[in-house]
Design an enzyme around this catalytic site. Structure first.
Site, PDB file in Angstrom:
ATOM      1  N   GLU A 119      19.369  81.072 -61.404  1.00 36.69           N
ATOM      2  CA  GLU A 119      20.523  81.729 -60.774  1.00 36.69           C
ATOM      3  C   GLU A 119      21.740  81.614 -61.702  1.00 36.69           C
ATOM      4  OE1 GLU A 119      19.710  83.518 -58.467  1.00 36.69           O
ATOM      5  OE2 GLU A 119      18.163  82.548 -57.270  1.00 36.69           O
ATOM      6  N   HIS A 122      21.362  84.168 -64.388  1.00 38.39           N
ATOM      7  CA  HIS A 122      21.681  85.517 -63.897  1.00 38.39           C
ATOM      8  C   HIS A 122      23.198  85.693 -63.783  1.00 38.39           C
ATOM      9  CE1 HIS A 122      17.435  85.553 -61.862  1.00 38.39           C
ATOM     10  NE2 HIS A 122      17.390  85.441 -63.165  1.00 38.39           N
ATOM     11  N   TYR A 128      28.196  88.323 -68.950  1.00 35.32           N
ATOM     12  CA  TYR A 128      28.034  88.803 -70.333  1.00 35.32           C
ATOM     13  C   TYR A 128      28.097  90.336 -70.407  1.00 35.32           C
ATOM     14  CZ  TYR A 128      25.254  89.504 -74.700  1.00 35.32           C
ATOM     15  OH  TYR A 128      24.779  89.880 -75.925  1.00 35.32           O
ATOM     16  N   GLU A 192      17.611  88.237 -51.603  1.00 33.63           N
ATOM     17  CA  GLU A 192      16.846  88.440 -52.830  1.00 33.63           C
ATOM     18  C   GLU A 192      15.772  89.514 -52.667  1.00 33.63           C
ATOM     19  OE1 GLU A 192      15.895  84.139 -53.527  1.00 33.63           O
ATOM     20  OE2 GLU A 192      17.007  84.500 -55.374  1.00 33.63           O
ATOM     21  N   GLU A 226      13.575  87.338 -60.106  1.00 39.24           N
ATOM     22  CA  GLU A 226      13.880  87.474 -58.674  1.00 39.24           C
ATOM     23  C   GLU A 226      12.641  87.739 -57.855  1.00 39.24           C
ATOM     24  OE1 GLU A 226      16.359  86.578 -57.144  1.00 39.24           O
ATOM     25  OE2 GLU A 226      17.867  86.457 -58.696  1.00 39.24           O
ATOM     26  N   HIS A 229      11.455  84.389 -57.145  1.00 41.00           N
ATOM     27  CA  HIS A 229      12.284  83.693 -56.138  1.00 41.00           C
ATOM     28  C   HIS A 229      11.902  84.177 -54.737  1.00 41.00           C
ATOM     29  CE1 HIS A 229      15.799  83.217 -59.262  1.00 41.00           C
ATOM     30  NE2 HIS A 229      14.654  82.706 -59.682  1.00 41.00           N
TER      31      HIS A 229
HETATM   32 FE    FE Z   1      17.374  84.547 -57.157  1.00 46.14          FE
END
Ligand code: FE
Length: 346
Positions: A119, A122, A128, A192, A226, A229
C-alpha cells in the site's frame, strides 16, 4: 495478544490456530503453519516486488506537456489519480490501525505486513505520477475532501475504520466479530474490489493506445498487487466465516449484499463524474456494466447471491489481470532484488 511471554511447556499446535481470538496460540510463532494459503500469498507477493521509480515517466511527460490530451481526457486522468492519491493510505491505515491487531494467525499477519508495504508503494506511485506530470498536488490530494463523488466513496470506507478503532472495541462478542467482518467486506470486496476498478479501467484505456505508458505500467503492477489483496481479503473473510458460523446470519448476509449494492452505486456515480460524456471508446453503459460485473465476482466469491448478471464489456482487463500468471512478465525489468552484493561486511 501482546501479553508478556509466559514460560510454558505447552507447545503451539497448528490445529489450535484460529484467525481471530486465537487465545490459545502464540502470535509470535509462524510455524507450525496452518493457513498455508496465507503463507503462499506472502511468497507470491514478495516474488512480485517492484518500485515506482524504476519506471520511466519520460514519454508520459512529453505527451502531457505536449498537449496530447483533450480537456475531457485530462479531467479523467486527474480525477482517477486524485482518487488514488489518498485511497491506498486509507487502506493502509485501516489495515495497520484497525485490522492487524485482531488477526491472530501469524501466517495471515505475515501477508498483512507485506500488503501494508505494498500500500505504501502504491501511495508512492500515486505521488510519483502526478509529480512527474507537474500536476497541482494540492488539488490532487484534496479531491477526497472537495469532489463529492470521491468524498462519498472514501467516507463510506472511513466510517468502517472509525468503528473499529473506538476504545473498547473487541472481537470476542457476537457484535464485535460481525463488525470486524463488516470492515473486511467494506475494504476487501468494496474498496479494493469495486472502488478501484472504474479508475483502473479508465486509466489503462490510455495505455491501450500507447498514451501514458509509464503511468499505465505502474497501474498494471498495482492492479496485479490489488487483485492479490482482494483475493487474500476474501479468503480471510471466508475462513473467519467457517470458524465463526454463528455470525454469518441471513440478516448479516442481506446487509452485506446491500452494502455491496451501495458500493456499486457510488462507483457508478464516480465513473459518470469522471467521464461525463463517455470517452476512450467507453460509454457510461459499458462502465456501469463493468462495475456490476466485478461486484458480482466479489459476491460469488463470498458465496452471496449475484445481483446484476451483466457481461464484462472489457475482456482485455481480465487479460491484464491474468498477466501475473506469466513467468516472463518481468523480462523488461532492469532491477533485480538480489541486493546481497551491495552489502559490505568489513
Ligand atoms: Fe490494496
Amino acid at each position: 495478544m501482546s501479553d508478556v511471554i509466559v514460560m510454558t511447556d505447552k507447545r503451539c499446535r497448528a490445529e489450535d490456530k484460529r484467525i481471530i481470538n486465537n487465545k490459545a496460540v502464540d502470535v509470535n510463532q509462524l510455524v507450525p503453519i496452518k493457513y498455508t494459503w496465507a503463507w503462499q500469498y506472502y511468497l507470491d507477493a514478495c516474488a512480485n516486488h517492484w518500485m515506482p521509480q524504476e519506471i520511466s515517466m519520460q514519454r508520459d511527460i512529453e505527451q502531457w506537456k505536449g498537449g496530447a490530451f483533450s480537456e475531457e481526457e485530462m479531467r479523467v486522468i486527474k480525477r482517477t489519480l486524485g482518487f488514488f492519491t489518498t485511497a491506498d493510505t486509507l487502506v493502509a491505515n485501516n489495515l495497520v490501525l484497525a485490522v492487524y491487531r485482531h488477526i491472530s494467525a501469524p501466517e495471515c499477519r505475515q501477508y498483512l505486513l507485506r500488503q501494508a508495504f505494498e500500500e505504501a508503494i502504491h501511495t508512492h506511485a500515486y505521488q510519483y505520477i502526478p509529480q512527474s506530470l507537474g500536476m497541482d498536488e494540492g488539488e490532487m490530494y484534496n479531491m477526497y475532501r472537495e469532489i463529492p463523488s470521491i468524498h462519498d466513496k472514501d467516507e463510506f470506507e472511513a466510517r468502517l475504520t472509525v468503528d473499529l478503532i473506538k476504545p473498547g472495541f473487541e472481537t470476542e462478542s457476537f457484535h464485535g466479530r460481525q463488525k470486524l467482518l463488516d470492515n473486511l467486506i467494506g475494504y476487501s470486496a468494496i474498496m479494493e474490489g469495486i472502488f478501484f476498478y472504474a479508475s483502473f479501467v479508465m486509466l489503462l484505456s490510455f495505455g491501450r493506445t500507447n498514451r501514458l505508458p509509464g503511468a499505465c505500467e505502474q497501474v498494471q503492477y498495482i492492479l496485479r498487487d490489488e487483485s492479490m489483496h482482494l483475493n487474500f481479503g476474501l479468503d480471510l473473510i471466508n475462513t473467519i466465516k467457517e470458524e465463526n458460523p454463528d455470525i454469518w446470519t441471513q440478516k448479516f448476509q442481506d446487509q452485506a449484499v446491500q452494502k455491496i449494492r451501495r458500493g456499486v452505486e457510488l462507483e457508478i456515480r464516480f465513473g459518470q463524474d469522471c467521464l461525463p460524456n463517455g470517452l476512450l471508446g467507453m460509454t457510461h453503459g459499458m462502465l456501469d456494466d463493468y462495475i456490476k460485473h466485478v461486484a458480482d465476482r466479489r459476491l460469488e466469491k463470498l458465496n452471496l447471491p449475484k445481483q446484476f448478471n451483466t457481461p464484462n464489456p472489457f475482456p482485455w482487463m481480465s487479460e491484464i489481470i491474468d498477466l501475473r500468471k506469466e513467468k516472463n512478465f518481468f523480462e523488461t525489468r532492469v532491477t533485480e532484488y538480489q541486493v546481497g552484493g551491495t552489502l559490505e561486511w568489513d
